[in-house]
Write a protein that holds these residues in place. Structure first.
Motif, PDB file in Angstrom:
ATOM      1  N   GLU A  14     -10.046  59.235 103.898  1.00 59.00           N
ATOM      2  CA  GLU A  14     -11.041  59.711 102.939  1.00 59.00           C
ATOM      3  C   GLU A  14     -10.795  61.181 102.670  1.00 59.00           C
ATOM      4  N   GLY A  15     -10.160  61.495 101.569  1.00 52.63           N
ATOM      5  CA  GLY A  15      -9.954  62.892 101.196  1.00 52.63           C
ATOM      6  C   GLY A  15     -10.765  63.146  99.941  1.00 52.63           C
ATOM      7  N   TYR A  16     -10.216  63.921  99.010  1.00 47.73           N
ATOM      8  CA  TYR A  16     -10.953  64.053  97.751  1.00 47.73           C
ATOM      9  C   TYR A  16     -10.707  62.854  96.839  1.00 47.73           C
ATOM     10  N   VAL A  17      -9.773  61.990  97.279  1.00 55.30           N
ATOM     11  CA  VAL A  17      -9.729  60.601  96.800  1.00 55.30           C
ATOM     12  C   VAL A  17      -9.566  59.741  98.054  1.00 55.30           C
ATOM     13  N   ARG A  18      -9.787  58.449  97.894  1.00 56.31           N
ATOM     14  CA  ARG A  18      -9.622  57.568  99.032  1.00 56.31           C
ATOM     15  C   ARG A  18      -8.231  56.937  98.968  1.00 56.31           C
ATOM     16  N   GLY A 114     -10.364  57.054  93.190  1.00 56.12           N
ATOM     17  CA  GLY A 114     -11.184  58.234  92.960  1.00 56.12           C
ATOM     18  C   GLY A 114     -10.884  58.839  91.605  1.00 56.12           C
ATOM     19  N   ALA A 177      -4.049  64.269  99.320  1.00 54.88           N
ATOM     20  CA  ALA A 177      -5.467  64.021  99.065  1.00 54.88           C
ATOM     21  C   ALA A 177      -6.376  64.870  99.939  1.00 54.88           C
ATOM     22  N   PRO A 179      -8.932  67.437 101.285  1.00 55.84           N
ATOM     23  CA  PRO A 179      -9.951  68.240 100.612  1.00 55.84           C
ATOM     24  C   PRO A 179      -9.509  69.701 100.595  1.00 55.84           C
ATOM     25  N   GLU A 182      -7.488  70.227  95.665  1.00 55.62           N
ATOM     26  CA  GLU A 182      -7.746  69.833  94.279  1.00 55.62           C
ATOM     27  C   GLU A 182      -7.062  70.805  93.323  1.00 55.62           C
ATOM     28  N   LEU A 185     -10.066  69.623  89.684  1.00 56.05           N
ATOM     29  CA  LEU A 185     -11.486  69.262  89.815  1.00 56.05           C
ATOM     30  C   LEU A 185     -12.322  70.450  90.269  1.00 56.05           C
TER      31      LEU A 185
END
Lengths: 185, 107
Positions: A14-18, A114, A177, A179, A182, A185
């Motif tokens: 689980e990052g800024y997308v999965r 995501g 991915a 966090p 980005e 975003l």
């Protein structure tokens, strides 16, 4: 027969997308003359999908068919049904210069889910991922390994690579991915 | 960055997706040929400053070989074409001649 186990046993991140490994996915490599009517018919009866055009991936009720090269298709099907499907394809293509092989356990499949799915794939690949619309399949590389990917919808990418480099691909996608990484975003 | 269109996939692939395989349109001299011909086939390669015809392979894509006409000095690409040709097709020759009227031609 021993139990089939996928490369990472369905691991996810689980990052800024999965990023998730898809577990057991059936895959068949089919090589032959893609303009042949018999081959198109065999593919249709195996997966329910029509013959995809250059660089496309088509869906049917029993699976999906991706265009890999001018003489190669990738059939993505149910893992348990793959062996029977290979037998059916081989029988249907008896007179053709064609070959179907079950490669299910030689591949690893990931989904990147995501809003920034495209961005994460774009980070690791030289392909123009933003120009890739759902229904198109791109065979290219991610970092140092070959891979193919397509967008299932605007927020889900599916990526296929070889099993031997599955862990590398997962670590790579996890890293992309993270966090804080980005870009837009 | 060199970007070539794979004539088999229609994909604009950059050079990290491809593998360069040297000069295009070599004629093979095998068993029974003269030593000079064999030496030429094995070792003698053009190294032009300017228009050059090369073999490339779409290594991480479809895996097919194809040919590309490009300029080694400006990196301009005149076009790519199928591997099943013994010499550059007319469209490619015309594209090169349009840019370089003084070009002495292929060979």
């Amino acid at each position: 027969m021993s139990n089939a186990v996928s490369t990472l046993n369905g691991a996810s991140f689980e990052g800024y997308v999965r990023v998730e490994e898809q577990g057991l996915v059936g895959m068949i490599t089919l090589r032959g003359d893609l303009t042949s009517k018999a081959l198109a018919k065999a593919v249709k009866s195996a997966t329910g999908a029509a013959m995809p055009g250059q660089g496309e991936i088509a869906s049917g009720d029993k699976g999906r068919v991706g265009w890999m090269s001018p003489d190669e298709l990738l059939l993505i099907v149910d893992h348990a049904a793959a062996n029977d499907m290979v037998a059916a394809l081989t029988k249907a293509l008896a007179g053709e210069h064609a070959l179907a092989v079950n490669v299910s356990d030689a591949r690893t499949v990931f989904r990147i889910i995501g809003a920034a799915a495209r961005e994460v794939v774009a980070k690791v690949s030289p392909a123009d991922v933003n120009a890739l619309s759902p229904g198109q399949l791109r065979r290219t590389r991610i970092a140092q390994i070959p891979a193919a990917f397509h967008m299932i919808d605007e927020e889900t990418a599916e990526l296929v690579c070889f099993r031997s480099v599955g862990k590398y691909a997962f670590d790579l996608l996890k890293d992309a991915a993270l966090p804080g990484g980005e870009v837009y975003l | 960055m060199l970007i070539l269109e794979c004539p088999y996939c229609g994909v604009m692939a950059d050079e990290t997706d491809l593998h360069g395989d040297g000069e295009a349109h070599l004629k093979r001299f095998g068993p029974g040929s003269s030593d000079d011909d064999f030496e030429g086939y094995l070792f003698m390669r053009k190294n032009p400053k300017g228009v050059h015809f090369e073999r490339w392979r779409h290594a991480s894509g479809c895996g097919k070989f194809f040919h590309a006409a490009r300029n080694t000095m400006t990196l301009e690409v005149y076009g790519t074409y199928l591997a099943q040709t013994l010499e550059p097709p007319k469209a490619i020759i015309d594209a090169v001649k349009a840019k370089h009227p003084e070009w002495e031609g292929y060979k």
